[in-house]
Design an enzyme around this catalytic site. Structure first.
Site, short mmCIF file in Angstrom:
data_model
loop_
_atom_site.label_atom_id
_atom_site.label_comp_id
_atom_site.label_asym_id
_atom_site.label_seq_id
_atom_site.Cartn_x
_atom_site.Cartn_y
_atom_site.Cartn_z
N SER A 1 0.85 -1.19 0.00
CA SER A 1 0.00 0.00 0.00
C SER A 1 0.88 1.24 0.00
CB SER A 1 -0.87 0.00 1.26
OG SER A 1 -1.43 1.28 1.48
N TYR B 1 -1.14 -1.32 10.20
CA TYR B 1 -1.36 -1.59 8.78
C TYR B 1 -0.12 -1.19 7.96
CZ TYR B 1 -3.71 -1.23 4.18
OH TYR B 1 -4.08 -1.35 2.85
N1 LIG Z 1 -9.10 -0.18 -1.19
C1 LIG Z 1 -8.02 0.57 -0.96
O1 LIG Z 1 -8.08 1.81 -0.85
C2 LIG Z 1 -6.67 -0.10 -0.83
C3 LIG Z 1 -5.50 0.66 -1.00
C4 LIG Z 1 -4.25 0.04 -0.88
C5 LIG Z 1 -4.19 -1.31 -0.58
N2 LIG Z 1 -5.34 -2.02 -0.41
C6 LIG Z 1 -5.23 -3.43 -0.10
O2 LIG Z 1 -5.86 -4.18 -1.13
C7 LIG Z 1 -6.33 -5.41 -0.60
C8 LIG Z 1 -7.79 -5.62 -0.98
O3 LIG Z 1 -8.52 -4.56 -0.46
P1 LIG Z 1 -10.02 -4.24 -0.89
O4 LIG Z 1 -10.14 -2.77 -0.88
O5 LIG Z 1 -10.38 -5.01 -2.09
O6 LIG Z 1 -10.75 -4.81 0.43
P2 LIG Z 1 -12.17 -5.51 0.64
O7 LIG Z 1 -12.45 -5.34 2.08
O8 LIG Z 1 -13.15 -5.03 -0.38
O9 LIG Z 1 -11.84 -7.06 0.33
C9 LIG Z 1 -10.99 -7.81 1.15
C10 LIG Z 1 -11.30 -9.29 0.99
O10 LIG Z 1 -10.35 -10.03 1.77
C11 LIG Z 1 -11.04 -11.04 2.49
N3 LIG Z 1 -10.33 -11.35 3.73
C12 LIG Z 1 -10.16 -10.54 4.81
N4 LIG Z 1 -9.49 -11.20 5.78
C13 LIG Z 1 -9.24 -12.45 5.31
C14 LIG Z 1 -8.61 -13.60 5.86
N5 LIG Z 1 -8.11 -13.61 7.12
N6 LIG Z 1 -8.54 -14.72 5.11
C15 LIG Z 1 -9.06 -14.74 3.84
N7 LIG Z 1 -9.68 -13.68 3.29
C16 LIG Z 1 -9.78 -12.55 4.01
C17 LIG Z 1 -12.42 -10.45 2.76
O11 LIG Z 1 -13.37 -11.46 3.04
C18 LIG Z 1 -12.69 -9.70 1.47
O12 LIG Z 1 -13.33 -10.51 0.50
C19 LIG Z 1 -6.06 -5.36 0.91
O13 LIG Z 1 -4.85 -6.03 1.18
C20 LIG Z 1 -5.90 -3.89 1.17
O14 LIG Z 1 -5.13 -3.64 2.31
C21 LIG Z 1 -6.58 -1.44 -0.53
#
Ligand SMILES: NC(=O)c1ccc[n+]([C@@H]2O[C@H](COP(=O)([O-])OP(=O)(O)OC[C@H]3O[C@@H](n4cnc5c(N)ncnc54)[C@H](O)[C@@H]3O)[C@@H](O)[C@H]2O)c1
Length: 259
Positions: free
Chosen positions: A151, A166
Site C-alpha cells: 500500500s 497496517y
Molecule cells: N481499497 C483501498 O483503498 C486499498 C489501497 C491500498 C491497498 N489495499 C489493499 O488491497 C487489498 C484488498 O482490499 P479491498 O479494498 O479489495 O478490500 P475488501 O475489504 O473489499 O476485500 C478484502 C477481501 O479479503 C477477504 N479477507 C479478509 N481477511 C481475510 C482472511 N483472514 N482470510 C481470507 N480472506 C480474508 C475479505 O473477506 C474480502 O473478501 C487489501 O490487502 C488492502 O489492504 C486497498
C-alpha cells in the site's frame, strides 16, 4: 467445470486471495485473470462468496474456476487449500496474487496487543502462509509469478484507515517481496509488490460520502483507483512479458505519492 484449450499462461491457474467481497480488488483481479484466459482459484474467508465468484467466472469466461473458504491466518487451512487445489481439475498453479487484507483505523495509543497481532497476521503473515503453500507448485510447474499487496501507506505512512499496524504490515510485505524475489530469481519465479493509493472498494466500510470526496480531492488525478485498474496491473505482472521484473514495488496511486 469447463476446460478449454488455451495457450501459454492460459494453461495455468492463478490463485487469488480476497476475492469474495463485492467491488474488491481481489474480485476485479480474479475477473481479469479469467477474462485473459487463466483458470482461477479464489481463497477467501467467505467461502460462499468465493464459490459464487468462481461459478460466475467459469460461466462468463469458460475457464476452470473454484472457490475455497480459507482464513489466510490459519496455516493448516492454507496448506489444506493448496492440497485441494493440487488435487482438483484445475491446471497447475502459475500465479499467486496475495490480495486479502484488512485496514486499521485505530490511533496508535489505542492499539492493543490483539489488534496489532490481527493486523500483522492478516496483512503480512497470511501472505507468508499462502506464498509458502503455493510456491512448490509453481517451482514444479516451471512457471511462477507472485504479486503481493502492499500500500502507499507502507511508502509514505498511513492515512485515516491505514494507521501504524497496517503500514508496518504492508512495509513488511515489501521486505518479504524483495527477499523472496532474490531467492527465487534463479528459478525464474518473479515476486513483486503493488502499492495502491486509495481505491474505490468496500474496505473503508461505513466511510461517509464527504470523507470519500475529500479523499478523492486529495489525489492529483482527483479520483480513487478502480479495482479493475489494480487488477489489470496484477495480471500484467503475472504474464510472460513481465518476466524480467522482480523484487519491485509498483505504485498505482494517481500521483498521490511519487517515489
Ligand atoms: N481499497 C483501498 O483503498 C486499498 C489501497 C491500498 C491497498 N489495499 C489493499 O488491497 C487489498 C484488498 O482490499 P479491498 O479494498 O479489495 O478490500 P475488501 O475489504 O473489499 O476485500 C478484502 C477481501 O479479503 C477477504 N479477507 C479478509 N481477511 C481475510 C482472511 N483472514 N482470510 C481470507 N480472506 C480474508 C475479505 O473477506 C474480502 O473478501 C487489501 O490487502 C488492502 O489492504 C486497498
Amino acid at each position: 467445470m469447463t476446460h478449454h484449450e488455451p495457450t501459454g499462461t492460459r494453461t495455468r491457474t492463478a490463485v487469488v486471495t480476497g476475492g469474495a467481497s463485492p467491488r474488491s480488488i481481489g474480485r476485479a483481479t480474479a475477473t481479469r485473470f479469467a477474462r485473459d484466459g487463466w483458470a482461477v482459484a479464489i481463497l477467501d474467508l467467505d467461502g460462499e462468496g468465493a464459490g459464487g465468484l468462481a461459478q460466475e467466472l467459469a460461466a462468463e469466461f469458460g475457464v476452470p474456476a473454484a472457490g475455497y473458504g480459507v482464513d489466510i491466518t490459519d496455516s493448516a487451512a492454507v496448506n489444506e487449500a493448496a492440497a485441494r487445489v493440487a488435487a482438483s481439475e484445475l491446471p497447475p498453479v502459475g500465479a499467486l496474487a496475495n490480495i486479502a487484507g484488512i485496514p486499521s483505523p485505530v490511533p496508535f495509543l489505542e492499539v492493543d496487543d490483539a489488534l496489532w497481532d490481527t493486523i500483522i497476521s492478516v496483512n503480512l503473515t497470511g501472505t507468508f502462509y499462502v506464498t509458502r503453500a503455493f510456491l512448490s507448485a509453481m517451482l514444479e510447474g516451471g512457471y511462477g509469478r507472485v504479486v503481493n499487496m502492499s500500500s502507499v501507506s507502507a511508502q509514505q505512512g498511513g492515512g485515516v484507515f491505514s494507521k501504524t499496524p497496517y503500514s508496518a504490515a504492508k512495509a513488511g510485505v515489501l521486505g518479504l517481496t524483495r527477499s523472496l524475489a532474490r531467492e527465487m530469481a534463479p528459478e525464474g519465479i518473479t515476486v513483486n509488490a503493488i502499492a495502491p493509493g486509495a481505491a474505490d472498494t468496500n474496505i473503508r466500510g461505513a466511510s461517509t460520502e464527504e470523507s470519500e470526496a475529500a479523499l478523492s480531492a486529495s489525489i492529483p488525478m482527483g479520483r480513487q483507483a478502480t479495482a479493475e485498474e489494480i487488477g489489470a496491473l496484477v495480471v500484467w505482472l503475472c504474464g510472460q512479458d513481465a518476466g524480467y521484473i522482480t523484487g519491485t514495488t509498483q505504485s498505482i496511486n494517481g500521483g498521490a505519492y511519487i517515489s
